[in-house]
Structure formats: structure tokens, C-alpha cells
Design an enzyme around this catalytic site. Structure first.
Site, PDB file in Angstrom:
ATOM      1  N   ARG A 160      45.541  45.582  46.314  1.00  0.00           N
ATOM      2  CA  ARG A 160      46.254  46.594  45.529  1.00  0.00           C
ATOM      3  C   ARG A 160      46.876  47.689  46.413  1.00  0.00           C
ATOM      4  NH1 ARG A 160      45.209  42.786  43.205  1.00  0.00           N
ATOM      5  NH2 ARG A 160      44.274  42.537  41.158  1.00  0.00           N
ATOM      6  N   SER A 209      45.686  49.054  34.570  1.00  0.00           N
ATOM      7  CA  SER A 209      44.366  49.376  35.113  1.00  0.00           C
ATOM      8  C   SER A 209      44.394  50.721  35.825  1.00  0.00           C
ATOM      9  CB  SER A 209      43.923  48.294  36.098  1.00  0.00           C
ATOM     10  OG  SER A 209      43.784  47.044  35.443  1.00  0.00           O
ATOM     11  N   GLU A 280      44.120  53.065  40.964  1.00  0.00           N
ATOM     12  CA  GLU A 280      45.115  52.023  41.210  1.00  0.00           C
ATOM     13  C   GLU A 280      46.496  52.507  40.800  1.00  0.00           C
ATOM     14  OE1 GLU A 280      45.899  47.628  39.302  1.00  0.00           O
ATOM     15  OE2 GLU A 280      43.905  48.057  40.088  1.00  0.00           O
TER      16      GLU A 280
END
Length: 292
Positions: A160, A209, A280
Site C-alpha cells: 500500500r 479502507s 491507508e
């Protein structure tokens, strides 16, 4: 290419919050993108990009930057042999349609990521065991100094994350895929979409998310659920009752509401599990979480 001032960015984010951009442009070609970057350099203005705004929180007071949203040729996608060639502004849905029609597999996991190719490179997007790093061949990145193709290693792709910074714009990307029967691709996508719909609040306004999964036996969502945060609300935002790693806009939420929820979630995770959750979602503008 037209540069506009004071364009509201809330309508370009999936959560629907955030203030205006100092300047805003929608380049549709490499030449127009280079022109926009030149304008930013000449006016001493920083540069940021938005894709579908699905992994983005914009400060309520706005952004003192030139914000770019790629369109035209920079949002198109096509296949060439076993390659998917896509503009940075191409949506994952369009890319999946092109690859399925060509009988190319390996991009199915992206059906669970409501974003763009450039955004995927920026954060090494991934889901259900796949990610950009596993299929990306190279990406064309433009900044104020020109254009250069970069490999996944040169981009620093990892979980990520990439080494890209604001001012560097992913204009195009190439992905190497594999031949796969169309019906098999359809079946894989259908199965992933069923999983996503069953577990995530797909019919709510969220920004995807919130936190990266920590190095722990529990995922971020399970951890926050154990902290009793499902349905917890501040202002017009609440932690999703369905999945605790999502924040929903339930009633005119402001970005400050979402950030306050994130701060509380991090506090409880640290207190109960000794884990420091890392967000994130990307921040745009003067935003930061308070230290733990």
C-alpha cells in the site's frame, strides 16, 4: 488547457467532504499535462492529483495546490497482446472491461478497488491477494522536469505504498497479464464482488479502507471491531456497522469528523492491543492525525 480557481473538491471524493482547490485543471493529453505542470512551476504552486477520490480525504479548508484530474487520452485503456496499456486516469472498471474482452486474466482483483490506474500505482493498490506490483511492467511519470518511465522497483512499490510524491503524476502504465478464458474471468470477478458486497459497506459513501492491516493476528477491521467501534459516530461520520475499517458519511460529514474518528480508532487500538495503526487513506491539504 483551462486552469480554474476555487473548484470545490468534495464532489471529486467518494466520501463527499473537503474544501476548494487553489487551482484545478483536467488535462486530457501528455502535452496538456506537461502544460499544467509548467504552469504550476511558473506560479510556484504545488501539484496534486485526484482519481476517483476513493482513497482520499481533503481538508475542509481546502488545498493550496494545483489539483489535476486526468481525462481524455489520459483516461483511456486498451490491450496490446498480453499488455494492458492505460492512462493514469483510466478507471479500474474500464480496464477490467478491456482485459476481459481480450481474454486477459490477472487484473480481476481490481474489481474490488473503485479507483484509477494512477491512484493504484501511487499506493500499490491491492485486494484479495493481488496488487499492482505483481502485474505492473512500467509507469510513465511526469513532473516539472519532464517524463520518465519507471519500473516497480524504481517506483518503490510495497504494501500500500510507493515512493511517488505530490508533483509526480502517473500519466500512463503498462501491465503484463496472461491469457485466460473469458468465462473464467467473469466467474472470478463475480466471486470477488460477492465477497466484497458481503463484507463491505458498498452502498454507503466511504473512502475505502481507513487503515493498513498491521503485523498482527487481527486485521485492522477486526481489531477496531474488538475495540467496540462499529457504529461509533462523531458529527456526520460514523465507523461502519458492517466493517469497522470503513468510515461512512451518514449526515453531511466533514473531513474533521472523519479525522476525529480515525484518531479515536488509533487511540483505542494502541490502548487495547499495543498497535499503532497506519492510515491507508491519502491526506490532501493541511491534515494530520494527533500523535499517540
Amino acid at each position: 488547457m483551462k486552469v480554474e480557481e476555487g473548484v470545490a473538491l468534495a464532489r471529486f471524493t467518494t466520501i463527499g467532504s473537503g474544501g476548494p482547490a487553489r487551482a484545478f485543471a483536467q488535462p486530457g493529453s501528455l502535452d496538456e499535462l506537461a502544460e499544467a505542470l509548467t504552469w504550476a512551476r511558473e506560479n510556484d504552486v504545488s501539484v496534486a492529483t485526484v482519481g476517483l477520490g476513493s482513497n482520499l480525504l481533503v481538508a475542509d479548508e481546502g488545498v493550496d495546490s494545483l489539483v489535476l484530474k486526468l481525462g481524455g487520452d489520459l483516461a483511456a485503456a486498451r490491450t496490446e497482446g498480453d499488455l494492458l496499456v492505460a492512462g493514469g486516469g483510466a478507471t479500474n472498471a474500464v480496464c477490467l472491461h478491456r482485459t476481459r474482452a481480450a481474454g486477459l486474466g490477472g487484473f480481476e482483483f481490481a474489481c474490488a478497488i473503485p479507483g484509477t490506474v494512477g491512484g493504484g500505482v501511487w499506493m500499490n493498490a491491492g485486494a484479495y491477494g493481488g496488487d499492482w506490483a505483481g502485474i505492473l511492467v512500467r509507469a510513465l511519470v511526469l513532473d516539472g522536469d519532464g517524463a520518465r518511465w519507471r519500473t516497480p522497483g524504481e517506483l518503490g512499490l510495497r504494501y500500500r505504498h510507493s515512493d511517488l510524491r505530490h508533483g509526480e503524476v502517473v500519466a500512463r502504465a503498462e501491465f503484463r497479464l496472461e491469457l485466460r478464458p473469458v468465462e473464467e474471468i467473469k466467474a472470478i470477478v463475480a466471486g470477488l464482488q460477492r465477497q466484497r458486497k458481503a463484507a463491505q459497506p458498498t452502498n454507503k459513501r466511504t473512502y475505502g479502507s481507513v487503515f493498513k492491516n498491521p503485523d498482527h493476528e487481527l486485521t485492522a477491521g477486526r481489531m477496531l471491531e474488538a475495540c467496540g467501534l462499529r457504529g461509533y459516530r462523531i458529527g456526520g461520520a460514523q465507523i461502519s456497522p458492517r466493517h469497522a475499517n470503513f468510515i461512512e458519511n451518514v449526515d453531511g460529514a466533514r473531513t474533521t469528523d472523519a479525522v476525529a474518528l480515525m484518531a479515536e480508532a488509533r487511540r483505542r487500538a494502541r490502548e487495547q492491543f499495543g498497535v499503532e495503526l497506519e492510515h491507508e487513506v491519502e491526506f490532501l491539504g493541511p491534515l494530520e492525525l494527533p500523535p499517540l
